[in-house]
Scaffold this active site. Sequence first.
Site, mmCIF file in Angstrom:
data_model
loop_
_atom_site.group_PDB
_atom_site.id
_atom_site.type_symbol
_atom_site.label_atom_id
_atom_site.label_comp_id
_atom_site.label_asym_id
_atom_site.label_seq_id
_atom_site.Cartn_x
_atom_site.Cartn_y
_atom_site.Cartn_z
ATOM 1 N N LYS A 110 -10.632 0.615 12.694
ATOM 2 C CA LYS A 110 -10.007 1.379 13.758
ATOM 3 C C LYS A 110 -9.053 0.596 14.332
ATOM 4 O O LYS A 110 -8.791 -0.536 14.496
ATOM 5 C CB LYS A 110 -11.240 1.834 14.943
ATOM 6 C CG LYS A 110 -12.275 2.309 14.256
ATOM 7 C CD LYS A 110 -12.142 3.879 13.869
ATOM 8 C CE LYS A 110 -13.357 4.388 12.960
ATOM 9 N NZ LYS A 110 -12.854 5.500 12.420
ATOM 10 N N SER B 182 -10.178 8.581 8.525
ATOM 11 C CA SER B 182 -10.123 8.512 10.061
ATOM 12 C C SER B 182 -9.049 7.906 10.352
ATOM 13 O O SER B 182 -8.486 7.856 11.596
ATOM 14 C CB SER B 182 -11.266 7.833 10.554
ATOM 15 O OG SER B 182 -11.321 6.560 10.006
#
Length: 185
Positions: free
Chosen positions: A84, A45
């Site tokens: 993230k 990701s």
Amino acid sequence: MKKEQGKGTFFSSIFGWLKVIIIALVVAFAIRYFLISPVTVYGDSMDPTLHDGEHLFINKLSTPKRFDIIVFPAPDEKGAEYIKRVIGLPGDKVEYKKDTLYINGKKYDEPYLEGEKEKVANGYLTNNFKLEDLPAVKNAKVVPKNHLFVLGDNRRISKDSRYIGFISEDDVIGKVISFGSSLKR
């Protein structure tokens, strides 16, 4: 008499070394627990910035700023952690139009995505959205107080604030530390 002195010197020497080892262990534990901690990237990701299996360190004391990469407990997977990038800070209005990031109406470049947008054959790397259009953030127009809006750099597959909602600043475990690696900002 000399044997007893040698015995005392030996035991005091051992005791001295034990003190040094114990102090070193306490200091190492304190650094690991309170200041800096190792983490491993799992998944894709954060490609192209971070890669599956990459080992990093996080600073547990710093306050995240826009575009920093942070680690926090996965709200939807017990015992897992997500890595993230911080996009929206408290009070920010976040929007994507035609693969371009706008925060509070101002256009922002994302140099860490250079080259990735060109690889997308049809469509955008980041689909158009406004915060209030995302069900995960419950119709919020701005990032709430004490919360962050985060995205993975691999926007097409990342499970991020678009799907899991805002991240509480209190839940941030730490900010990824760059030691001259390939970490792009």
